[in-house]
Design a protein around this motif. Structure first.
Motif, PDB file in Angstrom:
ATOM      1  N   ILE A 163       0.836  -1.197   0.000  1.00 50.35           N
ATOM      2  CA  ILE A 163       0.000   0.000   0.000  1.00 50.35           C
ATOM      3  C   ILE A 163       0.877   1.255   0.000  1.00 50.35           C
ATOM      4  O   ILE A 163       0.594   2.225  -0.712  1.00 50.35           O
TER       5      ILE A 163
ATOM      6  N   ALA B 245      -8.210   6.834  -4.427  1.00 51.79           N
ATOM      7  CA  ALA B 245      -7.205   5.914  -3.886  1.00 51.79           C
ATOM      8  C   ALA B 245      -7.358   5.779  -2.376  1.00 51.79           C
ATOM      9  O   ALA B 245      -7.237   4.678  -1.818  1.00 51.79           O
TER      10      ALA B 245
ATOM     11  N   VAL C 277     -10.438   3.720  -1.647  1.00 55.34           N
ATOM     12  CA  VAL C 277     -10.244   2.310  -2.022  1.00 55.34           C
ATOM     13  C   VAL C 277      -9.664   1.513  -0.852  1.00 55.34           C
ATOM     14  O   VAL C 277      -9.939   0.310  -0.712  1.00 55.34           O
ATOM     15  N   THR C 278      -8.885   2.156  -0.004  1.00 54.88           N
ATOM     16  CA  THR C 278      -8.302   1.439   1.131  1.00 54.88           C
ATOM     17  C   THR C 278      -9.376   0.919   2.090  1.00 54.88           C
ATOM     18  O   THR C 278      -9.108   0.006   2.879  1.00 54.88           O
TER      19      THR C 278
ATOM     20  N   MET D 155      -4.827   2.582  -9.858  1.00 53.48           N
ATOM     21  CA  MET D 155      -4.796   4.041  -9.745  1.00 53.48           C
ATOM     22  C   MET D 155      -3.377   4.562  -9.977  1.00 53.48           C
ATOM     23  O   MET D 155      -3.188   5.597 -10.629  1.00 53.48           O
TER      24      MET D 155
ATOM     25  N   SER E 129       2.281   1.921  -3.479  1.00 54.72           N
ATOM     26  CA  SER E 129       1.279   2.470  -4.397  1.00 54.72           C
ATOM     27  C   SER E 129       1.059   3.952  -4.141  1.00 54.72           C
ATOM     28  O   SER E 129       0.982   4.758  -5.086  1.00 54.72           O
ATOM     29  N   PHE E 130       0.994   4.352  -2.875  1.00 55.49           N
ATOM     30  CA  PHE E 130       0.767   5.760  -2.570  1.00 55.49           C
ATOM     31  C   PHE E 130       2.006   6.611  -2.839  1.00 55.49           C
ATOM     32  O   PHE E 130       1.882   7.781  -3.224  1.00 55.49           O
TER      33      PHE E 130
ATOM     34  N   LEU F 272      -5.538  -0.189  -6.013  1.00 56.21           N
ATOM     35  CA  LEU F 272      -4.594   0.894  -5.754  1.00 56.21           C
ATOM     36  C   LEU F 272      -3.523   0.961  -6.836  1.00 56.21           C
ATOM     37  O   LEU F 272      -3.136   2.055  -7.287  1.00 56.21           O
ATOM     38  N   TYR F 273      -3.048  -0.194  -7.256  1.00 55.83           N
ATOM     39  CA  TYR F 273      -2.020  -0.200  -8.301  1.00 55.83           C
ATOM     40  C   TYR F 273      -2.607   0.183  -9.653  1.00 55.83           C
ATOM     41  O   TYR F 273      -1.884   0.699 -10.515  1.00 55.83           O
TER      42      TYR F 273
ATOM     43  N   GLY G 137      -8.444  -4.655  -2.857  1.00 51.61           N
ATOM     44  CA  GLY G 137      -8.035  -3.271  -2.651  1.00 51.61           C
ATOM     45  C   GLY G 137      -6.654  -2.965  -3.190  1.00 51.61           C
ATOM     46  O   GLY G 137      -6.436  -1.908  -3.808  1.00 51.61           O
ATOM     47  N   ILE G 138      -5.697  -3.869  -2.981  1.00 48.42           N
ATOM     48  CA  ILE G 138      -4.325  -3.607  -3.438  1.00 48.42           C
ATOM     49  C   ILE G 138      -4.241  -3.540  -4.966  1.00 48.42           C
ATOM     50  O   ILE G 138      -3.636  -2.602  -5.514  1.00 48.42           O
TER      51      ILE G 138
ATOM     52  N   HIS H 211      -6.499  11.040  -5.942  1.00 48.30           N
ATOM     53  CA  HIS H 211      -6.056  10.966  -4.546  1.00 48.30           C
ATOM     54  C   HIS H 211      -7.201  10.515  -3.638  1.00 48.30           C
ATOM     55  O   HIS H 211      -7.036   9.633  -2.790  1.00 48.30           O
TER      56      HIS H 211
END
Length: 250
Positions: free
Chosen positions: A163, A200, A203-204, A223, A166-167, A220-221, A216-217, A197
């Protein structure tokens, strides 16, 4: 073995950032200062938000909406701070250009401006990783790993590292897009960054569902990939247009 695993988790979270720092940022002292100042600024902003939300803790673990409200307010605060950071950068850019004129040196090139934005975004991403990931990875160097019931297929530390990566990617390249949007007055880029932003961040919340991390992961990727594609497209367009103007002026 867990020491090796702990180092691996840290490298997953910050390895690409370290590579970017060594290959691009470290070659220019001004970019190093930009990364450090940006990291400090965003860490302070996260601490401020955590202090404001401290009065409402603990949040209910059975409901997701308090967390969504926390994410929305945090993203709003950070996006406002991004605009403030850009205005400081514009003043600094004017100072550097004026200094270059006095010294009969060329002004900042477009690539220089993009690298400054990249350094600012890297600082934002590193601050996020330090605040939300590295503080959780200390037990990863202990004698065992750790799983949680809602994500029993993956170690908790691996989930945190993925996570964080990704951020870091989202924040680093979002800054380049946002700075370009502010400079050009491009409303699409100005809206695109906070929307991605916010999405994302929301999504967590999928991680609250049973085995939600498996969904979720990847989201995120997705995004992060969207940000990378948009940033590369924008950078290519700007560089091509700038090259065309230089050739026509010669």
């Amino acid at each position: 073995m867990t020491v090796v695993a702990g180092i691996g988790y840290v490298l997953i979270a910050l390895g690409p950032s370290l590579s970017l720092f060594v290959s691009v940022i470290s070659k220019k002292p001004f970019l190093i200062l930009t990364v450090l100042s940006s990291t400090l600024l965003w860490l302070i902003s996260l601490i401020v938000m955590s202090g404001l939300w401290r009065a409402f803790l603990p949040l209910s673990s059975s409901s997701w909406w308090p967390y969504s409200l926390l994410i929305i307010t945090s993203v709003g605060f950070q996006e406002g701070l991004r605009l403030f950071f850009w205005r400081i950068y514009r003043k600094l850019e004017d100072i550097l250009d004026a200094f270059a004129d006095r010294m009969s040196k060329p002004r900042l090139f477009l690539t220089d401006k993009m690298q400054i934005a990249l350094a600012g975004g890297l600082g934002h991403g590193v601050a996020h990783a330090v605040f939300f990931c590295l503080s959780l990875l200390t037990p990863a160097f202990g004698p065992a790993t750790f799983y949680i019931e809602r994500c029993s297929k993956m170690p908790f530390f691996l989930v945190s590292a993925l996570i964080a990566l990704s951020f870091v990617t989202i924040h680093t390249f979002s800054m380049v897009i946002a700075f370009n949007g502010y400079s050009e007055g491009n409303k699409v880029d100005q809206v695109f960054v906070p929307v991605v932003h916010l999405v994302a961040g929301l999504v967590t919340l999928v991680n609250f569902a049973h085995e939600g991390c498996l969904v979720g992961i990847p989201l995120l990727y997705l995004m992060a990939l969207l940000i990378l594609l948009h940033c590369s497209k924008m950078a290519w367009r700007r560089l091509t247009e700038n090259r065309g103007r230089l050739e026509s002026s010669q």
